[in-house]
Design a protein around this motif. Structure first.
Motif, PDB file in Angstrom:
ATOM      1  N   CYS A 259      -7.688   6.934   7.546  1.00  0.00           N
ATOM      2  CA  CYS A 259      -7.018   7.537   8.433  1.00  0.00           C
ATOM      3  C   CYS A 259      -5.396   7.832   7.829  1.00  0.00           C
ATOM      4  N   CYS A 260      -5.240   9.262   7.696  1.00  0.00           N
ATOM      5  CA  CYS A 260      -4.164  10.054   6.723  1.00  0.00           C
ATOM      6  C   CYS A 260      -3.145  10.172   7.872  1.00  0.00           C
ATOM      7  N   GLU A 261      -3.126  10.161   8.927  1.00  0.00           N
ATOM      8  CA  GLU A 261      -1.510  10.204   9.829  1.00  0.00           C
ATOM      9  C   GLU A 261      -1.467   9.175  10.593  1.00  0.00           C
ATOM     10  N   LEU A 262      -2.250   7.839  10.288  1.00  0.00           N
ATOM     11  CA  LEU A 262      -1.509   6.709  10.935  1.00  0.00           C
ATOM     12  C   LEU A 262       0.304   6.211  10.263  1.00  0.00           C
ATOM     13  N   HIS A 263       0.591   6.020  11.875  1.00  0.00           N
ATOM     14  CA  HIS A 263       2.172   5.612  11.457  1.00  0.00           C
ATOM     15  C   HIS A 263       2.435   4.726  11.609  1.00  0.00           C
ATOM     16  N   GLU A 264       1.586   3.232  12.168  1.00  0.00           N
ATOM     17  CA  GLU A 264       1.382   2.231  12.770  1.00  0.00           C
ATOM     18  C   GLU A 264       0.703   1.988  12.462  1.00  0.00           C
ATOM     19  N   LEU A 265       0.567   0.432  12.008  1.00  0.00           N
ATOM     20  CA  LEU A 265      -0.570  -0.565  11.898  1.00  0.00           C
ATOM     21  C   LEU A 265      -0.388  -1.784  12.018  1.00  0.00           C
ATOM     22  N   GLU A 266      -1.127  -2.167  12.248  1.00  0.00           N
ATOM     23  CA  GLU A 266      -0.605  -3.496  12.961  1.00  0.00           C
ATOM     24  C   GLU A 266      -2.164  -5.007  13.070  1.00  0.00           C
ATOM     25  N   VAL A 267      -2.968  -6.270  12.286  1.00  0.00           N
ATOM     26  CA  VAL A 267      -3.336  -6.569  11.819  1.00  0.00           C
ATOM     27  C   VAL A 267      -2.956  -7.926  12.341  1.00  0.00           C
ATOM     28  N   LYS A 268      -3.501  -8.831  13.096  1.00  0.00           N
ATOM     29  CA  LYS A 268      -3.801 -10.268  13.410  1.00  0.00           C
ATOM     30  C   LYS A 268      -4.638 -11.578  13.550  1.00  0.00           C
ATOM     31  N   ASN A 269      -4.138 -12.564  12.977  1.00  0.00           N
ATOM     32  CA  ASN A 269      -5.508 -13.606  12.414  1.00  0.00           C
ATOM     33  C   ASN A 269      -7.130 -13.098  11.959  1.00  0.00           C
ATOM     34  N   ALA A 270      -6.752 -12.614  10.131  1.00  0.00           N
ATOM     35  CA  ALA A 270      -7.919 -12.217  10.161  1.00  0.00           C
ATOM     36  C   ALA A 270      -7.008 -12.646   8.318  1.00  0.00           C
ATOM     37  N   TRP A 271      -8.884 -12.160   7.759  1.00  0.00           N
ATOM     38  CA  TRP A 271      -8.923 -12.598   5.974  1.00  0.00           C
ATOM     39  C   TRP A 271      -8.882 -11.184   5.408  1.00  0.00           C
ATOM     40  N   LEU A 272      -7.124 -11.205   4.819  1.00  0.00           N
ATOM     41  CA  LEU A 272      -7.570  -9.084   4.454  1.00  0.00           C
ATOM     42  C   LEU A 272      -7.764  -9.247   2.816  1.00  0.00           C
ATOM     43  N   SER A 273      -8.740  -8.482   2.448  1.00  0.00           N
ATOM     44  CA  SER A 273      -8.883  -8.223   0.908  1.00  0.00           C
ATOM     45  C   SER A 273      -8.276  -6.638   1.333  1.00  0.00           C
ATOM     46  N   VAL A 274      -7.264  -6.511  -0.905  1.00  0.00           N
ATOM     47  CA  VAL A 274      -6.785  -5.305  -0.321  1.00  0.00           C
ATOM     48  C   VAL A 274      -7.207  -4.256  -1.654  1.00  0.00           C
ATOM     49  N   ASP A 275      -8.271  -4.501  -1.627  1.00  0.00           N
ATOM     50  CA  ASP A 275      -9.645  -4.610  -2.690  1.00  0.00           C
ATOM     51  C   ASP A 275      -9.823  -2.832  -2.772  1.00  0.00           C
ATOM     52  N   GLY A 276     -10.031  -1.803  -2.998  1.00  0.00           N
ATOM     53  CA  GLY A 276     -10.227  -0.161  -2.056  1.00  0.00           C
ATOM     54  C   GLY A 276      -8.918   0.368  -1.605  1.00  0.00           C
ATOM     55  N   LEU A 277      -7.644  -0.506  -1.906  1.00  0.00           N
ATOM     56  CA  LEU A 277      -6.787   0.781  -0.332  1.00  0.00           C
ATOM     57  C   LEU A 277      -6.118   1.056  -1.406  1.00  0.00           C
ATOM     58  N   THR A 278      -6.018   2.341  -0.587  1.00  0.00           N
ATOM     59  CA  THR A 278      -5.669   3.300  -1.518  1.00  0.00           C
ATOM     60  C   THR A 278      -4.081   3.931  -0.236  1.00  0.00           C
ATOM     61  N   PRO A 279      -3.646   4.577  -1.120  1.00  0.00           N
ATOM     62  CA  PRO A 279      -1.797   4.629  -0.559  1.00  0.00           C
ATOM     63  C   PRO A 279      -1.975   5.749   1.038  1.00  0.00           C
TER      64      PRO A 279
ATOM     65  N   LEU B 179      -3.954 -12.939   3.314  1.00  0.00           N
ATOM     66  CA  LEU B 179      -3.591 -12.144   2.580  1.00  0.00           C
ATOM     67  C   LEU B 179      -4.061 -12.716   0.907  1.00  0.00           C
ATOM     68  N   ASP B 180      -5.014 -11.494   0.342  1.00  0.00           N
ATOM     69  CA  ASP B 180      -5.357 -11.365  -0.870  1.00  0.00           C
ATOM     70  C   ASP B 180      -4.749 -10.499  -1.898  1.00  0.00           C
ATOM     71  N   ASP B 181      -4.176 -11.207  -1.919  1.00  0.00           N
ATOM     72  CA  ASP B 181      -2.576 -10.196  -2.311  1.00  0.00           C
ATOM     73  C   ASP B 181      -1.353 -10.560  -2.995  1.00  0.00           C
ATOM     74  N   GLU B 182      -1.219 -11.932  -3.674  1.00  0.00           N
ATOM     75  CA  GLU B 182      -0.765 -13.350  -3.464  1.00  0.00           C
ATOM     76  C   GLU B 182       0.625 -12.242  -4.121  1.00  0.00           C
ATOM     77  N   ASN B 183       1.010 -11.708  -4.793  1.00  0.00           N
ATOM     78  CA  ASN B 183       2.249 -10.029  -5.440  1.00  0.00           C
ATOM     79  C   ASN B 183       3.087  -9.796  -4.257  1.00  0.00           C
ATOM     80  N   LEU B 184       1.704  -9.334  -3.222  1.00  0.00           N
ATOM     81  CA  LEU B 184       2.001  -8.333  -2.520  1.00  0.00           C
ATOM     82  C   LEU B 184       2.506  -6.637  -3.410  1.00  0.00           C
ATOM     83  N   GLU B 185       1.933  -6.527  -4.707  1.00  0.00           N
ATOM     84  CA  GLU B 185       1.902  -5.659  -5.393  1.00  0.00           C
ATOM     85  C   GLU B 185       1.206  -4.194  -4.597  1.00  0.00           C
ATOM     86  N   LYS B 186       0.119  -4.864  -3.499  1.00  0.00           N
ATOM     87  CA  LYS B 186      -1.274  -3.164  -2.946  1.00  0.00           C
ATOM     88  C   LYS B 186       0.651  -3.106  -1.877  1.00  0.00           C
TER      89      LYS B 186
END
Length: 448
Positions: free
Chosen positions: A152-172, A186-193
């Motif tokens: 989703c290259c053109e996505l403007h808004e994203l909302e996710v609720k009630n989940a266990w999320l990985s940030v592996d492979g997350l691209t800009p 959230l598996d991003d303990e320092n919010l670096e991703k």
């Protein structure tokens, strides 16, 4: 209905907030059915009734799986710009003991499910909202974020609720401006991703996000941030040079650092005292402070000459014995130019029992105050009236005072309090109301 022009019919369908209602309209009207494929959004939510029928041995065979319904619905549309899929609120109350199998029909952030529909509609998607079923999602780690970021290259808004999320492979995602993560592991303990992958975020909502250790929000374009931390991280940092509106609720971090020079509105709630380090707020207009250690929080807070609207909430009784200043004096010392002040019940009670009320006017300047809102419990009407009169005599510029009296106070005490206040000071425009924990405030009279 059949004679209405197609654009108007499409407008009617587009205003429906539930795609199930759209399906019913399609069955009822040939004209509506003919334009339905041009709708550009899907809103589908699983109700508690549907969930119950899907689990009952009597009705299970007649219920089409929820994921299958969604995929069929979305495949019938030519262009999809907005997707909202989730479970209704009553399902969030379903206990783990009520679910004995490993069903995944409501595991909506499942990557396998997302691969069925996302590649077909990703080109035009502007907004995605996924509200998972926590009973099915909490023990299933998902890479749906990386999948969305890759498609989703053109996505403007994203909302996710009630989940266990990985940030592996997350691209800009350079076009994303609004991100909401609510009740998330959230598996991003320092919010670096998060910082690296969403560089142009303007609106960030992190509500009940767990798994954080030393989280830092460092976003150059962020304008509003609502952050409610569900665990107790070691430190919390916010560096956002464009931030104007911040709501932050946290437990007891060892360090809380805020660098937001353009901040205009701050709502800060801290369960316990912490090491607070903030850069000067030269544009701050509205300030809401809530803490079980409000006095210590005020002592650590920077001098804020620009604050006009100030609310103080104490969540724990703080004895004023052996202190040199009341919480009110500390508030007005930190924010000397405040014009509108709200004191909740525990802050007011501390003010009532403070022994130095007689010299209040000589110790603190309150000429700029023109509006006060106070929440009272009235344990002793004499003490309450004396405190109100001292405050009125010290605030020469006060023109409006709103007093909320606890609902458990007997009616004759409330009436006597109102009469005495109005007789004592006729220059003030009085407003009277009632309050109680867990209920909405109500007005007795407005603008006397």
């Amino acid at each position: 209905m059949e004679d209405l022009p197609a654009p108007l019919l499409l407008e009617i369908l587009g205003r429906l907030s539930d795609s199930a209602d759209v399906a019913r309209c399609r069955v009822a009207s040939r004209a509506l059915n003919s334009v339905a494929r041009e709708i550009r959004s899907v809103h589908l939510y699983c109700s508690h009734l549907r969930y119950a029928k899907s689990r009952s041995p009597l009705t299970r065979s007649s219920i089409t799986p929820f994921k299958q319904v969604f995929c069929r619905l979305i495949s019938e549309l030519h262009v999809v710009e907005r997707v909202f899929i989730g479970v209704e609120k009553p399902l969030l109350l379903v206990a783990f003991d009520d679910v004995e199998d490993e069903d995944d029909d409501l595991f909506l952030s499942d990557v396998s499910f997302a691969k069925e529909w996302l590649p077909k509609v990703c080109r035009d998607l502007k907004s995605i909202s996924i509200s998972d079923f926590w009973v099915q999602s909490c023990w299933r780690r998902t890479d749906v974020l990386s999948l969305i970021s890759s498609y989703c290259c053109e996505l403007h808004e994203l909302e996710v609720k009630n989940a266990w999320l990985s940030v592996d492979g997350l691209t800009p995602m350079p076009n994303l401006t609004v991100l909401t993560l609510q009740f998330i592991r959230l598996d991003d303990e320092n919010l670096e991703k998060v910082n690296d992958s969403f560089p142009l975020l303007k609106d960030l909502n992190l509500i009940g996000v767990g798994g954080l250790k030393d989280p830092k929000v460092h976003l150059m374009h962020l304008r509003t941030c609502h952050w409610s931390v569900s665990n107790a991280p070691t430190s919390i940092s916010i560096i956002a040079p464009s931030l104007v509106d911040l709501t932050l609720k946290c437990v007891k971090p060892n360090l809380l650092f805020i660098e937001a020079p353009l901040l205009s509105s701050l709502n800060l709630s801290v369960d316990s005292t912490c090491n607070l380090k903030v850069k000067e707020f030269s544009h701050l207009k509205g300030l809401h402070l809530e803490s079980s250690g409000l006095r210590n929080l005020l002592l650590a807070f920077p001098f804020s000459r620009t604050v006009e609207n100030l609310t103080a909430v104490s969540t724990k009784w703080e004895s004023p014995v052996a202190v040199s200043k009341s919480i009110l004096e500390l508030l007005l010392h930190v924010c000397p130019n405040v014009s509108c002040l709200t004191l909740t019940s525990r802050v007011w009670s501390e003010f009532e029992t403070y022994t130095g009320l007689e010299d209040l006017e000589s110790r603190v300047q309150m000429k700029g105050l023109n509006e006060i809102t106070a929440y009272l419990t009235v344990n002793d009407i004499g003490v309450t009236l004396s405190t109100i009169f001292s405050l009125l005599d010290s605030c020469s510029g006060l023109s409006n005072m709103a007093i909320f009296i606890h609902r458990d106070v007997v009616s004759n005490v409330t009436s006597n309090l109102i009469s005495a206040c109005m007789a004592h000071c006729t220059r003030v425009r009085w407003k009277w109301g009632m309050w109680k924990e867990g209920t909405r405030d109500t007005w007795i009279s407005d603008g006397i």
